[in-house]
Write an enzyme that holds these catalytic residues in place. Structure first.
Site, PDB file in Angstrom:
ATOM      1  N   LYS A 227       1.348  -1.469   0.069  1.00  0.00           N
ATOM      2  CA  LYS A 227       0.333   0.003  -0.156  1.00  0.00           C
ATOM      3  C   LYS A 227       0.908   1.064   0.202  1.00  0.00           C
ATOM      4  O   LYS A 227       0.814   2.368   1.037  1.00  0.00           O
ATOM      5  CB  LYS A 227      -0.801  -0.051   1.236  1.00  0.00           C
ATOM      6  N   ASP A 281      -5.140  -3.160  -2.971  1.00  0.00           N
ATOM      7  CA  ASP A 281      -6.552  -2.874  -3.235  1.00  0.00           C
ATOM      8  C   ASP A 281      -7.115  -4.348  -4.607  1.00  0.00           C
ATOM      9  O   ASP A 281      -7.447  -4.506  -5.166  1.00  0.00           O
ATOM     10  CB  ASP A 281      -7.286  -1.668  -2.858  1.00  0.00           C
ATOM     11  N   ASP A 305      -2.380 -10.846   5.207  1.00  0.00           N
ATOM     12  CA  ASP A 305      -3.324 -12.368   6.131  1.00  0.00           C
ATOM     13  C   ASP A 305      -4.348 -12.296   5.161  1.00  0.00           C
ATOM     14  O   ASP A 305      -4.974 -13.248   5.348  1.00  0.00           O
ATOM     15  CB  ASP A 305      -2.998 -11.048   8.352  1.00  0.00           C
TER      16      ASP A 305
END
Ligand code: NAP
Length: 587
Positions: A227, A281, A305
């Site tokens: 990210k 994302d 995760d």
């Protein structure tokens, strides 16, 4: 190796490490931890299947010598209340390769979780989760067979490092004061605070492991998932460190996705692994829409995760997903689900997760023939509808069997298989033909392929306008203006004259050198008002460097060159559009 409660199997030899590689004897000692709850049921069944596959593949020439190691409730009983005794830690290190069932996290036992303790004590820094589809397994996807990835999740850093301070605590107060007063940070009064440490050391060793895996297993690409558009100095740094490892340590055997398109026209050079990156994302979206674009994935702890469970759910749920926690050589393979206490001792649950973790383990020690037999037998049994309760409730007309019943069916199936080498080669051929099909698409339509695969533009070659409008230096400005209007462009390239440099004529040149200079466009030549030489940059120039060149030269466009000839043009409007659409990833 000598222990208080553990028994070293007679006749077994230790796995060792030489020149950075595992040396595995034909009679290796492998560790196993039965685990709690359903652990003993699935371990009992799986041990039988692994042994049967090894015996079938190697005809008795090789055999695993299992050494039981105690953790969790078994250890509590044997070692006076300690669920993770030093003896277990020592044994896991001694044998190097082990497999464990799920463990109950002791409540109030001083551990956040036994699994976390295991990772920390042994510095198992990579959580490795291969996720692929097995025919017959219930899946919500239309084409689940396109999913075949291996996720390397960083295990020791990130917001999971445990550096957290409860809202209202004195520690929180101290940190909040420091952040506000010394660093100018602002946040709500009652905020809990957590720290997200991510280091070059931690990130690089994880990515290094992922790249080695990709090279050793003939994989196509390694995708760094981050990210970095939001968290520049942690996630963005992870990405940059990842590319750095690839370049500095595997420069001969890797290329970036950038180079794949700009230098090789979408065709992957033989034997090279492509290093690419995706924002997390977008990655979730891409793994649903175009899973075949991805192969090995390397990602920080938190992204990993979420991502590993989400991808596992695409092809049959976390119930059968295998996994391992690894250091450089030390590896503990494990069932990824919990102890499901309500089913403990009922011989009922699906052994798939542990069983397939064992297949990973067999591959890890190089016994691929045995692993291949299980990989091929498993879907055959499931396709016949012979499954445990969890699959049976999702499959029409299935025959529900017990954990041990499933193991029996699997052993019977693999006994019917011969020639694991041929089976493996057949799968390899299928994978290679899919890789060739994707390559043909990249070569035929590079831009469409790039965009459809969720790639973010990072270089001028990614965003340049390929349509170049050129005029002769001897054409009049009037003719050149007509050409510009006709093509809907705000500049034209002016061809070189007598071996001279290329030039550019823009709308602004017409304003300043025709209108403001009071000259007639019909009488002035384009070559006379063009700016020369063109500022040319190679296609690999990063968007950041491109902006630096533009600002230094006070220009609004640069021309992209290949072998000295212009191939595209990038304007500040293009840069604006990219940032608007994708945000800005720190350079
Ligand atoms: P869980 O044990 O994974 O069980 C949740 C549900 O998942 C089960 O009730 C069952 O669903 C399904 N399930 C899990 N394993 C299955 C299998 N092998 N076959 C078929 N279905 C399976 O999660 P939990 O109940 O949250 O956790 C229980 C304990 O496990 C806790 O003490 C936790 O700390 C521990 N845990 C350990 C590990 C580990 O050691 N790696 C991981 C996670 C949790 P249905 O009820 O729908 O049949």
């Amino acid at each position: 190796m000598s222990y208080q409660h553990l028994v070293v199997p007679p006749g077994g030899s230790r796995i060792t490490v030489r020149d950075g590689r595992l040396v595995v004897p034909d009679n290796p000692i492998l560790g196993f931890v039965r685990g709690d709850g359903i652990g003993p049921d699935i371990m009992r069944a799986s041990l039988r299947v692994w042994d049967a596959a090894v015996s079938q593949a190697f005809g008795g020439r090789r055999r695993v010598h299992w050494m039981e190691i105690y953790m969790g409730e078994q250890a509590v009983a044997k070692y006076g209340g300690d669920p993770f005794p030093p003896e277990a830690q020592a044994a896991l290190k001694d044998v190097l390769v082990s497999i464990k069932g799920p463990l109950t996290t002791p409540v109030g036992g001083g551990f956040r979780s036994l699994n976390v303790a295991l990772r920390q004590q042994l510095d198992l820094y990579a959580c490795v989760r291969p996720v692929r589809y097995y025919a017959g397994v219930p899946s919500p996807l239309r084409e689940p067979e396109a999913v075949d990835v291996v996720i390397f999740r960083e295990n020791t850093e990130d917001v999971y490092a445990g550096i957290e301070f409860k809202a209202g605590s004195p520690e929180n107060g101290k940190l909040a004061k420091f952040l506000r007063e010394e660093l100018g940070a602002s946040f709500f009064e009652d905020a809990g605070l957590g720290v997200k440490p991510m280091s070059a050391f931690g990130s690089k060793r994880l990515v290094r492991k992922a790249i080695r895996y990709a090279l050793d297993h003939g994989r196509e690409s390694v995708t760094l998932v981050h990210k970095g558009n939001i968290m520049k100095y942690t996630e963005g740094a992870f990405r940059n460190w990842g590319y750095e490892v690839a370049r500095e340590e595997f420069g001969e055997r890797t290329i970036t996705e950038e180079e794949l398109y700009s230098r090789h026209g979408g065709k992957r050079p033989e034997g090279k692994v492509v290093i690419k990156d995706r924002i997390a994302d977008i990655m979730f979206q891409m793994m649903l829409l175009r899973p075949s674009e991805f192969d090995v994935i390397a990602t920080p702890n938190l992204n990993g995760d979420y991502l590993s469970d989400a991808i596992a759910a695409e092809v049959g749920g976390v119930g059968i997903a295998p996994g391992a926690n690894m250091a450089d050589h030390l590896a503990v393979f494990e069932a990824t689900h919990g102890t499901a206490p309500k089913y403990a001792g009922q011989d009922k649950v699906n052994p798939g997760s542990l069983l397939l973790s064992g297949v990973m383990m067999l591959e890890y020690i190089g016994w691929t023939e045995a692993a291949t037999l299980i990989r091929h037998a498993y879907p055959r049994v499931v396709q016949k509808g012979v499954v445990t309760y969890d699959f049976a409730r999702q499959m029409e007309g299935a025959t529900e069997v017990s954990t041990s019943g499933f193991a029996d069916a699997l052993i019977a199936e693999l006994r019917g298989l011969s020639d694991p080498v041929a089976l493996r080669q057949a799968r390899r051929r299928t994978i290679e033909s899919l890789q060739r099909a994707r390559e043909a698409q990249r070569v035929a339509e590079p831009e469409a392929a790039m965009e459809a695969s969720g790639r973010l533009p990072t270089s001028v070659a990614d965003i340049m306008t390929r349509l170049l409008v050129t005029v002769s230096p001897r054409s009049t400005v009037e003719q050149a203006m007509h050409t510009m209007r006709e093509h809907g462009v705000s500049s034209v390239l002016v061809e070189p004259e007598a071996g001279g440099p290329w030039g550019i004529m823009t709308q602004r040149d017409v304003v300043s050198r025709i209108v403001n200079a009071n000259r007639s466009p019909a009488e002035v030549k384009a070559g006379d008002i063009a700016t020369r030489p063109l500022i040319m940059v190679p296609g690999l120039t990063s968007l950041h460097d491109c902006s630096t060149r533009m600002l230094a030269a006070n220009i609004r466009r640069v021309v992209v060159e290949q072998d000295g000839a212009p191939v595209g043009i990038v304007s500040d409007t293009d840069l604006f559009r990219v940032v608007d659409e994708h945000g800005w990833v720190h350079a």
